[in-house]
Write an enzyme that holds these catalytic residues in place. Structure first.
Site, mmCIF file in Angstrom:
data_model
loop_
_atom_site.group_PDB
_atom_site.id
_atom_site.type_symbol
_atom_site.label_atom_id
_atom_site.label_comp_id
_atom_site.label_asym_id
_atom_site.label_seq_id
_atom_site.Cartn_x
_atom_site.Cartn_y
_atom_site.Cartn_z
ATOM 1 N N CYS A 58 0.821 -1.223 0.000
ATOM 2 C CA CYS A 58 0.000 0.000 0.000
ATOM 3 C C CYS A 58 0.853 1.271 0.000
ATOM 4 O O CYS A 58 0.360 2.346 -0.324
ATOM 5 C CB CYS A 58 -0.930 0.011 1.210
ATOM 6 N N HIS A 86 -3.641 6.973 1.787
ATOM 7 C CA HIS A 86 -4.005 5.668 1.219
ATOM 8 C C HIS A 86 -5.408 5.320 1.710
ATOM 9 O O HIS A 86 -5.697 5.410 2.902
ATOM 10 C CB HIS A 86 -2.988 4.617 1.673
ATOM 11 N N ASN A 96 -10.442 -0.607 -1.225
ATOM 12 C CA ASN A 96 -9.005 -0.422 -1.025
ATOM 13 C C ASN A 96 -8.286 -0.931 -2.283
ATOM 14 O O ASN A 96 -8.292 -2.125 -2.557
ATOM 15 C CB ASN A 96 -8.594 -1.223 0.219
#
Ligand code: ACO
Length: 331
Positions: free
Chosen positions: A112, A257, A288
């Site tokens: 990520c 993020h 996500n």
């Protein structure tokens, strides 16, 4: 010499999977998913569609905004956790798609945090004078590896596919560009968010044992991820601002993020920043998307007119590794 973002693009696959769709596949509810993550829908790649396929339209859009042709690019950088092939990396496939043989292609693999680490690397190349024009794409196709049965519901509901791209160029304009970057990792938690196998350490081949033990699926210690994310996001953002002697009141927008809306809300609260005015969120629509989430969010914030040339932005990540980081830039 500074490195600034001269162009930005994004692309998500056509197929939208809503929480109601997931309710039909596993024992879950829209209420559970919304309350715990904020996610309402996400995009799923179709069979045979790899991250490079999502990367290409995003890259073309970023190049067009920057006013560059693929041939003008000195370096391709490609961030993904889910490369088209095990070998080689997605950057080489994008090089093929763009028709620029000879242009170097560097894969970034920091989960990520890939976009934040990649921006820091691109900044280094540009400030040192090695390259002047870098195409940096983050693209993820991870839904193909999700367990869409009730057994996998704790992680399956969270993820989506997508790509975001930026063109990073050299400028001598003191009012634009990346001002600082701060990066961190803590390998003590490497196994708290992982896909264990197949792997060189365990077994490079997919065996019955790996399948039976579900070692080929993503596992997550969700509570530990949450605990460290809400601590490390604000800490690294403060670290980056302090290095610049900058007050958070000077920041136009924070783009983190998109891991989980609850994490973003907790970060906004700890930083004492208003969630809707300063901390951007679009996880509701995309879930996500791992390293693609920051450039996708940045793109949407840009298109929505949330910032303009010269505004100060903070981008920050937290993810598997654990890894985390922040970049402060003037758009
Ligand atoms: N639908 C319905 N019920 C579910 C689901 C689901 N999709 N998933 C789990 N449950 C159940 C569990 O089985 C459990 O049931 P039980 O009490 O009968 O055993 C119950 O819900 C609670 O489960 P917990 O895991 O304790 O739920 P928790 O409140 O911790 O929430 C969550 C889980 C949302 C993952 C939370 O830990 C969290 O927000 N963690 C942060 C992790 C994250 O967002 N990661 C994103 C990816 S990592 C990254 O990008 C940085």
């Amino acid at each position: 010499m500074r490195a600034y973002i001269a162009g930005i693009g994004m692309h998500v696959p056509e197929r939208i999977v809503t929480n109601a769709d997931l309710e039909k596949m596993m024992d879950t509810t829209d209420e559970w998913i919304t309350e715990r993550s904020g996610i309402k829908e996400r995009h799923y790649a179709k069979p045979g569609e790899g991250p490079s396929d999502l990367a290409l339209p995003a890259a073309k859009e970023a190049l067009e905004m920057a006013g560059l042709k693929a041939e003008d690019i000195d370096l391709i950088m490609f961030s993904t956790v889910a490369s088209d092939y095990m070998i080689p990396g997605g950057g080489c496939i994008l090089n093929e798609y763009l028709g620029i043989p000879g242009t170097p292609a560097l894969d970034i693999r920091v989960q990520c945090s890939g976009f934040i680490y990649g921006l820091a690397v691109a900044r280094g190349f540009i400030e040192s004078g090695i390259y002047r024009n870098i195409l940096f794409v983050a693209a993820e196709v991870q839904t193909v590896a999700l367990d869409l049965r009730t057994e996998g519901r704790d992680t399956a509901v969270l993820f989506g596919d997508g790509a975001g791209a930026v063109v990073i160029r050299a400028t001598d304009d003191p009012n634009r560009g990346i001002l600082t970057s701060k990066l961190h990792a803590d390998g003590r938690y490497a196994r708290d968010l992982m896909i264990e196998a197949p792997s060189t350490r365990d077994n490079p081949w997919l065996t019955k044992e790996i399948l039976d033990q579900n070692k080929h699926k993503i596992t997550m210690n969700g509570r530990n991820v949450f605990k460290h994310a809400v601590t490390n996001f604000p800490a690294v953002i403060n670290e980056a601002l302090e290095a610049l002697h900058m007050d958070k009141s000077e920041v136009k927008l924070v783009v983190t993020h998109q891991a989980n809306l609850r994490i973003s809300e907790a970060v906004a609260k700890r930083l004492e920043l208003p969630m809707h005015d300063v901390v951007f969120s679009n996880i509701q629509k995309y879930g996500n998307t791992t390293s693609a989430s920051i450039p996708i969010a940045l793109y949407e914030a840009f298109k929505a007119g949330r910032f303009t040339i010269g505004d100060t932005l903070v981008l920050a990540s937290f993810g598997s590794g654990f890894t985390w980081g922040a970049v402060v830039l003037k758009w």
